[in-house]
Each structure stands twice: as C-alpha cells, then as structure tokens.
Design a protein around this motif. Structure first.
Motif, PDB file in Angstrom:
ATOM      1  N   SER A 176       0.802  -1.212   0.000  1.00 36.40           N
ATOM      2  CA  SER A 176       0.000   0.000   0.000  1.00 36.40           C
ATOM      3  C   SER A 176       0.836   1.263   0.000  1.00 36.40           C
ATOM      4  O   SER A 176       0.329   2.342  -0.236  1.00 36.40           O
ATOM      5  CB  SER A 176      -0.926   0.022   1.225  1.00 36.40           C
ATOM      6  OG  SER A 176      -0.174   0.059   2.415  1.00 36.40           O
ATOM      7  N   ALA A 177       2.135   1.167   0.265  1.00 30.06           N
ATOM      8  CA  ALA A 177       2.958   2.369   0.377  1.00 30.06           C
ATOM      9  C   ALA A 177       3.466   2.798  -0.989  1.00 30.06           C
ATOM     10  O   ALA A 177       3.522   2.024  -1.931  1.00 30.06           O
ATOM     11  CB  ALA A 177       4.135   2.121   1.319  1.00 30.06           C
TER      12      ALA A 177
ATOM     13  N   LEU B 150      -4.629   6.795   6.767  1.00 30.01           N
ATOM     14  CA  LEU B 150      -4.509   7.013   5.337  1.00 30.01           C
ATOM     15  C   LEU B 150      -3.162   6.495   4.858  1.00 30.01           C
ATOM     16  O   LEU B 150      -2.208   6.418   5.643  1.00 30.01           O
ATOM     17  CB  LEU B 150      -4.648   8.498   5.017  1.00 30.01           C
ATOM     18  CG  LEU B 150      -5.982   9.130   5.428  1.00 30.01           C
ATOM     19  CD1 LEU B 150      -5.953  10.643   5.207  1.00 30.01           C
ATOM     20  CD2 LEU B 150      -7.139   8.514   4.664  1.00 30.01           C
ATOM     21  N   PRO B 151      -3.043   6.147   3.586  1.00 32.43           N
ATOM     22  CA  PRO B 151      -1.795   5.535   3.093  1.00 32.43           C
ATOM     23  C   PRO B 151      -0.702   6.560   2.863  1.00 32.43           C
ATOM     24  O   PRO B 151      -0.551   7.121   1.778  1.00 32.43           O
ATOM     25  CB  PRO B 151      -2.228   4.879   1.780  1.00 32.43           C
ATOM     26  CG  PRO B 151      -3.379   5.694   1.319  1.00 32.43           C
ATOM     27  CD  PRO B 151      -4.090   6.167   2.551  1.00 32.43           C
TER      28      PRO B 151
ATOM     29  N   GLN C 141      -8.308   1.431   7.872  1.00 31.81           N
ATOM     30  CA  GLN C 141      -7.178   1.759   6.994  1.00 31.81           C
ATOM     31  C   GLN C 141      -7.648   1.858   5.543  1.00 31.81           C
ATOM     32  O   GLN C 141      -8.170   0.895   4.985  1.00 31.81           O
ATOM     33  CB  GLN C 141      -6.083   0.698   7.106  1.00 31.81           C
ATOM     34  CG  GLN C 141      -5.402   0.658   8.455  1.00 31.81           C
ATOM     35  CD  GLN C 141      -4.351  -0.442   8.562  1.00 31.81           C
ATOM     36  OE1 GLN C 141      -4.378  -1.409   7.801  1.00 31.81           O
ATOM     37  NE2 GLN C 141      -3.418  -0.291   9.491  1.00 31.81           N
ATOM     38  N   PHE C 142      -7.458   3.035   4.943  1.00 35.29           N
ATOM     39  CA  PHE C 142      -7.728   3.225   3.521  1.00 35.29           C
ATOM     40  C   PHE C 142      -6.468   2.928   2.719  1.00 35.29           C
ATOM     41  O   PHE C 142      -5.346   3.140   3.195  1.00 35.29           O
ATOM     42  CB  PHE C 142      -8.149   4.668   3.245  1.00 35.29           C
ATOM     43  CG  PHE C 142      -9.587   4.972   3.561  1.00 35.29           C
ATOM     44  CD1 PHE C 142     -10.598   4.557   2.712  1.00 35.29           C
ATOM     45  CD2 PHE C 142      -9.922   5.691   4.695  1.00 35.29           C
ATOM     46  CE1 PHE C 142     -11.920   4.847   2.993  1.00 35.29           C
ATOM     47  CE2 PHE C 142     -11.241   5.991   4.990  1.00 35.29           C
ATOM     48  CZ  PHE C 142     -12.247   5.565   4.130  1.00 35.29           C
ATOM     49  N   SER C 143      -6.639   2.480   1.484  1.00 32.57           N
ATOM     50  CA  SER C 143      -5.507   2.301   0.579  1.00 32.57           C
ATOM     51  C   SER C 143      -6.026   2.219  -0.847  1.00 32.57           C
ATOM     52  O   SER C 143      -7.243   2.155  -1.091  1.00 32.57           O
ATOM     53  CB  SER C 143      -4.712   1.035   0.925  1.00 32.57           C
ATOM     54  OG  SER C 143      -5.434  -0.123   0.573  1.00 32.57           O
ATOM     55  N   SER C 144      -5.094   2.220  -1.801  1.00 31.39           N
ATOM     56  CA  SER C 144      -5.457   2.090  -3.209  1.00 31.39           C
ATOM     57  C   SER C 144      -5.209   0.691  -3.740  1.00 31.39           C
ATOM     58  O   SER C 144      -5.388   0.433  -4.924  1.00 31.39           O
ATOM     59  CB  SER C 144      -4.668   3.102  -4.045  1.00 31.39           C
ATOM     60  OG  SER C 144      -3.283   2.901  -3.891  1.00 31.39           O
ATOM     61  N   VAL C 145      -4.800  -0.237  -2.878  1.00 29.77           N
ATOM     62  CA  VAL C 145      -4.508  -1.592  -3.336  1.00 29.77           C
ATOM     63  C   VAL C 145      -5.797  -2.387  -3.497  1.00 29.77           C
ATOM     64  O   VAL C 145      -6.807  -2.118  -2.840  1.00 29.77           O
ATOM     65  CB  VAL C 145      -3.557  -2.320  -2.368  1.00 29.77           C
ATOM     66  CG1 VAL C 145      -2.245  -1.588  -2.255  1.00 29.77           C
ATOM     67  CG2 VAL C 145      -4.190  -2.489  -0.995  1.00 29.77           C
ATOM     68  N   SER C 146      -5.768  -3.366  -4.362  1.00 28.87           N
ATOM     69  CA  SER C 146      -6.951  -4.189  -4.607  1.00 28.87           C
ATOM     70  C   SER C 146      -7.018  -5.392  -3.677  1.00 28.87           C
ATOM     71  O   SER C 146      -8.009  -6.120  -3.688  1.00 28.87           O
ATOM     72  CB  SER C 146      -6.958  -4.664  -6.065  1.00 28.87           C
ATOM     73  OG  SER C 146      -5.777  -5.399  -6.357  1.00 28.87           O
TER      74      SER C 146
ATOM     75  N   SER D 128      -3.588  12.212  -5.565  1.00 25.60           N
ATOM     76  CA  SER D 128      -2.679  11.297  -6.245  1.00 25.60           C
ATOM     77  C   SER D 128      -3.404  10.772  -7.472  1.00 25.60           C
ATOM     78  O   SER D 128      -4.528  10.255  -7.368  1.00 25.60           O
ATOM     79  CB  SER D 128      -2.279  10.131  -5.332  1.00 25.60           C
ATOM     80  OG  SER D 128      -1.381   9.258  -5.993  1.00 25.60           O
ATOM     81  N   VAL D 129      -2.803  10.941  -8.642  1.00 26.56           N
ATOM     82  CA  VAL D 129      -3.415  10.541  -9.909  1.00 26.56           C
ATOM     83  C   VAL D 129      -4.789  11.198 -10.057  1.00 26.56           C
ATOM     84  O   VAL D 129      -5.730  10.598 -10.566  1.00 26.56           O
ATOM     85  CB  VAL D 129      -3.513   9.006 -10.022  1.00 26.56           C
ATOM     86  CG1 VAL D 129      -3.748   8.583 -11.484  1.00 26.56           C
ATOM     87  CG2 VAL D 129      -2.242   8.330  -9.523  1.00 26.56           C
ATOM     88  N   GLY D 130      -4.923  12.416  -9.565  1.00 24.42           N
ATOM     89  CA  GLY D 130      -6.169  13.148  -9.685  1.00 24.42           C
ATOM     90  C   GLY D 130      -7.261  12.711  -8.734  1.00 24.42           C
ATOM     91  O   GLY D 130      -8.392  13.197  -8.824  1.00 24.42           O
ATOM     92  N   LEU D 131      -6.972  11.811  -7.792  1.00 32.83           N
ATOM     93  CA  LEU D 131      -7.953  11.316  -6.830  1.00 32.83           C
ATOM     94  C   LEU D 131      -7.613  11.839  -5.440  1.00 32.83           C
ATOM     95  O   LEU D 131      -6.452  11.793  -5.013  1.00 32.83           O
ATOM     96  CB  LEU D 131      -7.979   9.783  -6.824  1.00 32.83           C
ATOM     97  CG  LEU D 131      -8.386   9.128  -8.143  1.00 32.83           C
ATOM     98  CD1 LEU D 131      -8.213   7.612  -8.063  1.00 32.83           C
ATOM     99  CD2 LEU D 131      -9.834   9.460  -8.479  1.00 32.83           C
ATOM    100  N   LEU D 132      -8.622  12.290  -4.724  1.00 37.28           N
ATOM    101  CA  LEU D 132      -8.422  12.890  -3.412  1.00 37.28           C
ATOM    102  C   LEU D 132      -7.922  11.863  -2.403  1.00 37.28           C
ATOM    103  O   LEU D 132      -8.541  10.823  -2.206  1.00 37.28           O
ATOM    104  CB  LEU D 132      -9.745  13.488  -2.914  1.00 37.28           C
ATOM    105  CG  LEU D 132      -9.713  14.078  -1.503  1.00 37.28           C
ATOM    106  CD1 LEU D 132      -8.794  15.289  -1.439  1.00 37.28           C
ATOM    107  CD2 LEU D 132     -11.117  14.432  -1.042  1.00 37.28           C
ATOM    108  N   GLU D 133      -6.813  12.184  -1.752  1.00 40.95           N
ATOM    109  CA  GLU D 133      -6.285  11.316  -0.712  1.00 40.95           C
ATOM    110  C   GLU D 133      -6.467  11.923   0.682  1.00 40.95           C
ATOM    111  O   GLU D 133      -6.669  11.198   1.653  1.00 40.95           O
ATOM    112  CB  GLU D 133      -4.815  11.017  -0.969  1.00 40.95           C
ATOM    113  CG  GLU D 133      -4.576  10.337  -2.312  1.00 40.95           C
ATOM    114  CD  GLU D 133      -3.686   9.123  -2.223  1.00 40.95           C
ATOM    115  OE1 GLU D 133      -2.770   9.118  -1.392  1.00 40.95           O
ATOM    116  OE2 GLU D 133      -3.911   8.164  -3.011  1.00 40.95           O
ATOM    117  N   GLN D 134      -6.395  13.237   0.797  1.00 42.02           N
ATOM    118  CA  GLN D 134      -6.556  13.865   2.104  1.00 42.02           C
ATOM    119  C   GLN D 134      -6.914  15.332   1.913  1.00 42.02           C
ATOM    120  O   GLN D 134      -6.395  15.996   1.017  1.00 42.02           O
ATOM    121  CB  GLN D 134      -5.277  13.751   2.935  1.00 42.02           C
ATOM    122  CG  GLN D 134      -5.415  14.204   4.381  1.00 42.02           C
ATOM    123  CD  GLN D 134      -4.180  13.885   5.207  1.00 42.02           C
ATOM    124  OE1 GLN D 134      -3.229  13.273   4.718  1.00 42.02           O
ATOM    125  NE2 GLN D 134      -4.182  14.288   6.464  1.00 42.02           N
TER     126      GLN D 134
END
Length: 394
Positions: free
Chosen positions: A33-34, A137-138, A156-161, A273-279
């Motif tokens: 996730s990092a 958050l990641p 825990q949020f992350s962008s991993v599948s 990150s990549v146009g997506l809101l992270e925080q």
C-alpha cells in the motif's frame, strides 16, 4: 457509532514463530500500500529456548526464505499500471453528501469512498503506537511494527486491490456502494485480528476495518458511501493538477502581487494522487492567516530537483499513474481560497522530483522551499515522504 475510543487491550504475546509470521505478513501488506519501498521490519529478538549448534544459521535461513516470499508475493501487487481517475459519482448539487452527520461524528473520504466514524478518532497515517481508535490514510510507513491493540478499532484506507493477505481471507462476496460495484472480504489481518474490507475498483480504493474486541464494525460498514467531495470542500476527482496553471485561476485583483491576495475567510487544502483525493483539510481563522503568511512570503519563481534518483517522471499533461515508479510524481496539492465576496483563488502546488516544483496561482509563483514543503505536509499529509533537494528553476 458504537465504537471504543479508549482503553488499550493487552493481548497475550503469540509464540515467537507465530509473531514472526504475523509481523512479516503485515510488513508485506504495508509494502503493497505504500508509495515507496518499505524497509524490512525490526523484529524483536527472541531468546532461544535452548542453545543448539548452528541455530543462528538455521534461523537466518528461515528468515531469508520468509522475506523472499513476502517480497515475491507482496511487492508485485503494487504494480497496477496506468490507472486513470474515474468519472465523478455521488449526489447532485455541490457534490457534498447531504447524509446527516451528528456533531460527534466525522466523515472521512479517500478517492471518493467515505466512512463515518466518531469525531474523536484521529485521521492520520500509520503510527508506531495507538492511544485511541483511528482512521489511517496511506502515507509513508515508519520503520516500526506495533502491538495488535485489540481494544481499538482501526480503519485503513488504501489504493490496493488486496487490502487483506489472500491466505487470510475466509469469505468474499460481491456488493455495491452507492451504486458502484464493490467486493466485501472477511477474514483476519494484522496479528490475526478479525477484519473485513471493501474494495471499489472504479475508485481505486479499498478500506480495511479491524473492529475492537467485542464489536462487529457493522455500523462502520453501513456508513460506507461514495461522495463527489469530502467534508472539507475537496472534490474527489480533479483534472487540473497535472501541472502549474498556465494563466490566472481567478479574476480577483492582486494575484500578480500575492499568491493569496486580499483577506480570505476560508480555504480547502486538498492532496491528490493521480487526480484522486487522498486527504483534505479546511482552514479558517488563525490557521488560515498563518498559512497565507507563509505562502505569500515565498520567494518568487519555481524550483527544479537537483537529482531524480530512481524516480520516473509522468508525461507532461498527465495526472500520472499508480504505477509504482510513476506514483511519486503523481501527487499534487490543490488549494482553493475563498472570500466573503467575489471569486475564489485556486493554487496548485507540487513537491516531488519532476518538472516545475513549488506553488502557483497562474499569475504568480513561489519556490519549493522547506517552509512550503513542511506547511503542505503538516496540513494535508504526503504519500511520498520528504522529497529531495531543489534549486531555483532557470
């Protein structure tokens, strides 16, 4: 929310072999996730039960095999190529959900996926210890592994599948969240803690929930929804963070003289990150005045990194990719400053290694100094850690 907010559990220490396996598995999950490579965890030394010849050689061999397996299984899953922001989803109007939230609750949004938790829970990155239930958050994980903390709920949020190790998943079912396809996973996570997770592929988002002992976490699961903006006024998906603005972002007077002109009343500081809101975070009062003073004191111009190292740079007009090499260059900050009357001012800031770095309102620029870097990281976090040295752009 029926969640514990105090009282740390004290689980019995697992057997050394089980503890080693659990800690290495958790390290592998963090590595997936990092943004950057995660260092091998510092495992506590366990005195041998009985001295034996060649014991340390055998232990080192076992550790090497386990670490090799963790790297082979965990790290390739980070390499999700060229993911693009999804189309916005959520309620009509200004895009902020109108679902009622009590004064003792807060809504946390990541990539548009929102969860409602007690307002007393801190929203932060992975920490070495906990003093309450938490939403994480990641961001770059520190070199530490913490106890299981069964008395606290951990979200825990992350962008991993795959937010849970596949061998720890006991059931999987398809579902939807606000009309978007999702998958619910159930099983165990860190140090064997019971857990469940939701994966929403279209948002490139997942959320892992480890309920406190004696709780199911169903109230948290029931609160999941998709929003087009978070509670701080940050839009979940943007396209104007690919680079510095080419012209003034507002018709407000004074933008060529000050990055934040006039007397603002509020501001949304949003990290993407990549146009997506992270925080995101909303500022007003003294916090906004301090933020404004720091930004307006920056030396004019932009900056360039002195060396790229292993960083790979994205294409010039692209918001980037979740590709493991490109992601450090895919982070940007979007600050919208609002006034009691008249149009807002939008600023774009970039701290990473590639291209123009610093901050701009389209009419004036500011260099990426340490003051700017720490201001943005302290306000809205960073998924890439502290970037390298810079020089003024020529």
């Amino acid at each position: 929310m029926r969640q514990n907010t105090a009282g740390q559990g004290n689980p019995e220490s697992p057997e050394p072999d089980a503890a080693l396996d659990a800690r290495l598995a958790d390290w592998g999950r963090l590595a997936r996730s990092a943004v950057a490579d995660q260092p091998v965890p510092e495992l506590p030394a366990v005195p041998p039960r009985r001295p034996a010849p060649l014991g340390w050689q055998l232990a080192a061999g076992v550790l090497t095999v386990v670490l090799a397996a963790a790297i082979a299984v965990g790290l390739p899953r980070v390499l999700d190529k060229d993911r693009r922001p999804p189309a916005p989803h959520g309620p009509a109007g200004n895009g902020i959900s109108t679902a009622p939230v009590g004064p003792d609750l807060q809504v946390v949004t990541f990539h548009g996926l929102s969860i409602t938790v007690p307002a007393s829970w801190p929203v932060t990155g992975y920490g070495c210890s906990l003093t309450s239930s938490v939403v994480e958050l990641p961001v770059g994980a520190p070199l530490c592994l913490r106890p299981a903390h069964p008395g606290f709920t951990i979200v825990q949020f992350s962008s991993v599948s795959e937010p849970m190790s596949p061998d720890k998943v006991t059931s999987t079912r398809s579902t939807t969240i606000s009309g978007l396809a999702a998958t619910r996973l159930e099983g165990s996570a860190y140090l064997g803690r019971p857990a469940f997770a939701y994966v929403v592929p279209e948002l490139h988002a997942s959320v892992l929930v480890m309920p406190a002992s004696g709780q199911t976490g169903q109230d948290l699961a029931d609160s999941l929804r998709v929003d087009t903006a978070d509670a701080h006024g940050c839009t979940s998906t943007v396209t104007d963070v690919a680079g510095m603005p080419g012209s003034a972002t507002s018709s407000r007077a004074g933008m060529a003289e000050a990055l934040i002109p006039g007397e603002p009343v509020s501001a949304s500081v949003c990290r993407y990150s990549v146009g997506l809101l992270e925080q995101g975070r909303e500022l007003s009062g003294p916090a906004l005045r301090s933020f404004t003073d720091t930004v307006n004191a920056l030396p004019p111009g932009l900056s360039r990194a002195t060396q790229l190292g292993l960083i790979k740079c994205r294409e010039p007009d692209s918001v980037g990719s979740f590709d493991r090499e490109l992601r450090p260059d895919s982070e940007a900050y979007r600050i919208e400053v609002r006034y009691s009357d008249g149009p807002p001012v939008v600023l774009i800031a970039r701290l990473g290694q590639c291209g123009d770095l610093g901050i701009s309102n389209g009419a004036r620029t500011g260099q990426r100094t340490d003051d700017l870097m720490m201001l943005l990281i302290h306000t809205a976090g960073s998924g890439g850690g502290i970037p390298g040295a810079v020089r003024p752009a020529s």
